[in-house]
Scaffold this active site. Structure first.
Site, PDB file in Angstrom:
ATOM      1  N   CYS A   1      26.546 -12.640  12.592  1.00 44.84           N
ATOM      2  CA  CYS A   1      27.885 -12.314  13.096  1.00 44.84           C
ATOM      3  C   CYS A   1      28.053 -12.639  14.579  1.00 44.84           C
ATOM      4  CB  CYS A   1      28.200 -10.850  12.856  1.00 44.84           C
ATOM      5  SG  CYS A   1      27.965 -10.356  11.156  1.00 44.84           S
TER       6      CYS A   1
ATOM      7  N   HIS B   1      33.077  -7.884  17.861  1.00 46.75           N
ATOM      8  CA  HIS B   1      32.811  -8.223  16.455  1.00 46.75           C
ATOM      9  C   HIS B   1      33.372  -7.102  15.583  1.00 46.75           C
ATOM     10  CE1 HIS B   1      31.055  -9.088  12.706  1.00 46.75           C
ATOM     11  NE2 HIS B   1      30.036  -8.272  12.803  1.00 46.75           N
TER      12      HIS B   1
ATOM     13  N   ASN C   1      34.448  -7.168   7.535  1.00 42.49           N
ATOM     14  CA  ASN C   1      33.529  -7.905   8.400  1.00 42.49           C
ATOM     15  C   ASN C   1      33.436  -9.352   7.903  1.00 42.49           C
ATOM     16  OD1 ASN C   1      31.332  -9.005   9.706  1.00 42.49           O
ATOM     17  ND2 ASN C   1      30.008  -7.225   9.428  1.00 42.49           N
TER      18      ASN C   1
HETATM   19  O1  UT7 Z   1      27.851  -7.476  11.259  1.00 42.73           O
HETATM   20  C1  UT7 Z   1      26.646  -6.807  11.094  1.00 42.73           C
HETATM   21  C2  UT7 Z   1      26.647  -6.269   9.715  1.00 42.73           C
HETATM   22  N1  UT7 Z   1      26.447  -4.908   9.489  1.00 42.73           N
HETATM   23  C3  UT7 Z   1      27.000  -3.843  10.089  1.00 42.73           C
HETATM   24  O2  UT7 Z   1      27.653  -3.910  11.080  1.00 42.73           O
HETATM   25  C4  UT7 Z   1      26.771  -2.537   9.434  1.00 42.73           C
HETATM   26  C5  UT7 Z   1      26.448  -1.430  10.382  1.00 42.73           C
HETATM   27  N2  UT7 Z   1      26.368  -0.167   9.670  1.00 42.73           N
HETATM   28  C6  UT7 Z   1      27.450   0.510   9.254  1.00 42.73           C
HETATM   29  O3  UT7 Z   1      28.571   0.097   9.495  1.00 42.73           O
HETATM   30  C7  UT7 Z   1      27.232   1.830   8.567  1.00 42.73           C
HETATM   31  O4  UT7 Z   1      25.874   2.173   8.642  1.00 42.73           O
HETATM   32  C8  UT7 Z   1      27.687   1.811   7.076  1.00 42.73           C
HETATM   33  C9  UT7 Z   1      29.207   1.741   7.003  1.00 42.73           C
HETATM   34  C10 UT7 Z   1      27.058   0.665   6.336  1.00 42.73           C
HETATM   35  C11 UT7 Z   1      27.270   3.118   6.393  1.00 42.73           C
HETATM   36  O5  UT7 Z   1      27.812   4.229   7.080  1.00 42.73           O
HETATM   37  P1  UT7 Z   1      26.902   5.456   7.452  1.00 42.73           P
HETATM   38  O6  UT7 Z   1      27.761   6.435   8.111  1.00 42.73           O
HETATM   39  O7  UT7 Z   1      25.721   4.925   8.213  1.00 42.73           O
HETATM   40  O8  UT7 Z   1      26.491   5.997   6.035  1.00 42.73           O
HETATM   41  P2  UT7 Z   1      25.049   6.156   5.415  1.00 42.73           P
HETATM   42  O9  UT7 Z   1      24.447   4.835   5.093  1.00 42.73           O
HETATM   43  O10 UT7 Z   1      24.240   7.105   6.257  1.00 42.73           O
HETATM   44  O11 UT7 Z   1      25.390   6.867   4.062  1.00 42.73           O
HETATM   45  C12 UT7 Z   1      25.985   8.186   4.012  1.00 42.73           C
HETATM   46  C13 UT7 Z   1      26.219   8.533   2.566  1.00 42.73           C
HETATM   47  C14 UT7 Z   1      25.030   8.271   1.653  1.00 42.73           C
HETATM   48  O12 UT7 Z   1      24.993   9.310   0.686  1.00 42.73           O
HETATM   49  P3  UT7 Z   1      23.977  10.534   0.853  1.00 42.73           P
HETATM   50  O13 UT7 Z   1      22.602   9.912   0.878  1.00 42.73           O
HETATM   51  O14 UT7 Z   1      24.338  11.188   2.146  1.00 42.73           O
HETATM   52  O15 UT7 Z   1      24.260  11.352  -0.365  1.00 42.73           O
HETATM   53  C15 UT7 Z   1      25.386   6.976   0.968  1.00 42.73           C
HETATM   54  O16 UT7 Z   1      24.778   6.858  -0.300  1.00 42.73           O
HETATM   55  O17 UT7 Z   1      27.283   7.732   2.048  1.00 42.73           O
HETATM   56  C16 UT7 Z   1      26.870   7.119   0.826  1.00 42.73           C
HETATM   57  N3  UT7 Z   1      27.566   5.844   0.708  1.00 42.73           N
HETATM   58  C17 UT7 Z   1      28.772   5.723   0.145  1.00 42.73           C
HETATM   59  N4  UT7 Z   1      29.583   6.630  -0.408  1.00 42.73           N
HETATM   60  C18 UT7 Z   1      30.765   6.200  -0.882  1.00 42.73           C
HETATM   61  C19 UT7 Z   1      27.171   4.610   1.141  1.00 42.73           C
HETATM   62  N5  UT7 Z   1      28.104   3.708   0.843  1.00 42.73           N
HETATM   63  C20 UT7 Z   1      29.111   4.370   0.239  1.00 42.73           C
HETATM   64  C21 UT7 Z   1      30.347   3.970  -0.277  1.00 42.73           C
HETATM   65  N6  UT7 Z   1      31.150   4.917  -0.826  1.00 42.73           N
HETATM   66  N7  UT7 Z   1      30.788   2.703  -0.243  1.00 42.73           N
END
Ligand code: UT7
Length: 332
Positions: free
Chosen positions: A115, A254, A284
């Site tokens: 990215c 970004h 993204n």
């Molecule tokens: O350009 C570079 C590319 N990547 C990025 O920029 C990504 C950077 N990271 C992020 O933007 C965030 O880490 C995410 C949006 C990917 C995830 O957000 P988060 O606040 O870090 O959530 P998490 O991974 O800690 O997950 C929290 C909870 C989990 O459930 P439990 O374990 O707490 O029960 C996940 O399983 O949210 C759950 N979860 C979802 N729930 C509903 C993960 N994805 C989803 C979803 N819908 N799509």
């Protein structure tokens, strides 16, 4: 002898027509519009049809940028395409664009910086212009929908497809690229990667069964890296430019996640009125993201000659890049 200053002559973007909404995703995986909006700020993203590849979107964006710049494809010296989802591993997508444009004088190559690709591309483009190439086309394009697992809710809600292009050339002193800062940390490479299809793990029945042809991401690790590097790199590039954030008209980050953008802006003390955000409409778009935001600002008539812009991104690699650019060509 005074050094040639490199800048942007014109920009353009292209996105597929098809819209994938959060409501659509609710039908595909266990997620909710509320979760996606509150955790990412994304409402919808564009998805390419099956017959549209990276070079098709790149070509459409490039044609618009050439018109905006008043440059004919035959005048281009070099085409640089930043992408991690090329049409094929080779030939370079840049060569497909070269052929599509009929840019007979242009050399062409691809660049892989995730990215951060658009900022990397602009930095390379500026160096080429300073080195004597007078017209350089820089494109950021990704069709990540092709390498996204639409049964994996932790990644499939994030990405969209798109392309953005910039024609670079010499500009008057004091305009164009004022300063840039690029970096990499390959130790974080496995936080965001595509396991199969390369020389480490060639495609096979087994890799397909194991879904190793889809991107993998450790979201939390990338998130922490992103918030830190966005503000650190912004501070460093402002210092290099000898400027303060109050001098910048538009911060163009970004577009990965609105929480990352807002957290970085808060750390830097940047007001919302100077921050451009379109992640809600496109998700993204990887290497296209910063260029797409820049081209939208231009299309809306919100960039004025002499405005200072600061672009900053991070991505697979891990990589990062930031650039201060003064919009317009000035009096050449
Ligand atoms: O350009 C570079 C590319 N990547 C990025 O920029 C990504 C950077 N990271 C992020 O933007 C965030 O880490 C995410 C949006 C990917 C995830 O957000 P988060 O606040 O870090 O959530 P998490 O991974 O800690 O997950 C929290 C909870 C989990 O459930 P439990 O374990 O707490 O029960 C996940 O399983 O949210 C759950 N979860 C979802 N729930 C509903 C993960 N994805 C989803 C979803 N819908 N799509």
């Amino acid at each position: 002898m005074t050094e040639t200053q490199a800048g942007i002559w014109g920009v353009g973007y292209a996105v597929p027509d098809r819209i994938l909404t959060n409501q659509d995703l609710e039908q595909m995986v266990e997620t909710s519009d509320e979760w996606i909006r509150s955790r990412t700020g994304i409402e919808e993203r564009r998805i390419a049809d099956s017959d549209t590849a990276a070079s098709d979107l790149a070509l459409a964006a490039a044609k618009k940028a050439l018109v905006a710049a008043g440059v004919d494809a035959s005048e281009l010296d070099m085409i640089v395409v930043a992408t991690i989802s090329p049409d094929m591993a080779f030939p370079a997508t840049a060569c497909l664009v070269q052929d599509g444009l009929g840019a007979k004088q242009a050399a062409a190559f691809d660049l892989s910086a995730g990215c951060s690709g658009f900022v990397y591309g602009l930095d390379v483009g500026a160096s080429l212009v300073k080195g004597g190439r007078s017209r350089v086309l820089v494109i950021g394009v990704d069709v990540l929908s092709r390498i996204t697992d639409y049964t994996d809710r932790s990644t499939c809600v994030l990405f969209g497809d798109g392309a953005a292009a910039a024609v670079m050339g010499p500009v008057a002193a004091g305009h164009g690229v004022i300063a840039s800062e690029l970096g990499s940390d390959g130790s974080g490479g496995y936080h965001l990667y595509l396991p199969a299809g390369g020389s480490r793990l060639p495609a096979s029945h087994e890799t397909v069964t194991a879904k190793q042809h889809y991107l993998r991401m450790a979201g939390n690790d990338v998130f922490k890296f992103a918030v830190r590097i966005m503000s650190d790199s912004t501070k460093r590039v402002l210092e290099k430019a000898g400027m303060h954030h109050e001098d910048i008209r538009w911060f163009i980050p970004h577009q990965a996640n609105v929480r990352i953008i807002k957290a970085s802006a808060a750390k830097l003390g940047i007001d919302d009125e100077h921050l451009y955000i379109n992640v809600n409409r496109y998700g993204n778009t990887s290497a296209a993201s910063i260029g797409l935001a820049l081209a939208e600002l231009d299309e809306a008539g919100r960039l004025h000659d002499g405005d200072y812009l600061l672009m900053v991104g991070f991505g697979a690699g891990l990589t990062w890049g930031s650039m201060v650019l003064r919009w317009g060509r000035g009096e050449v």
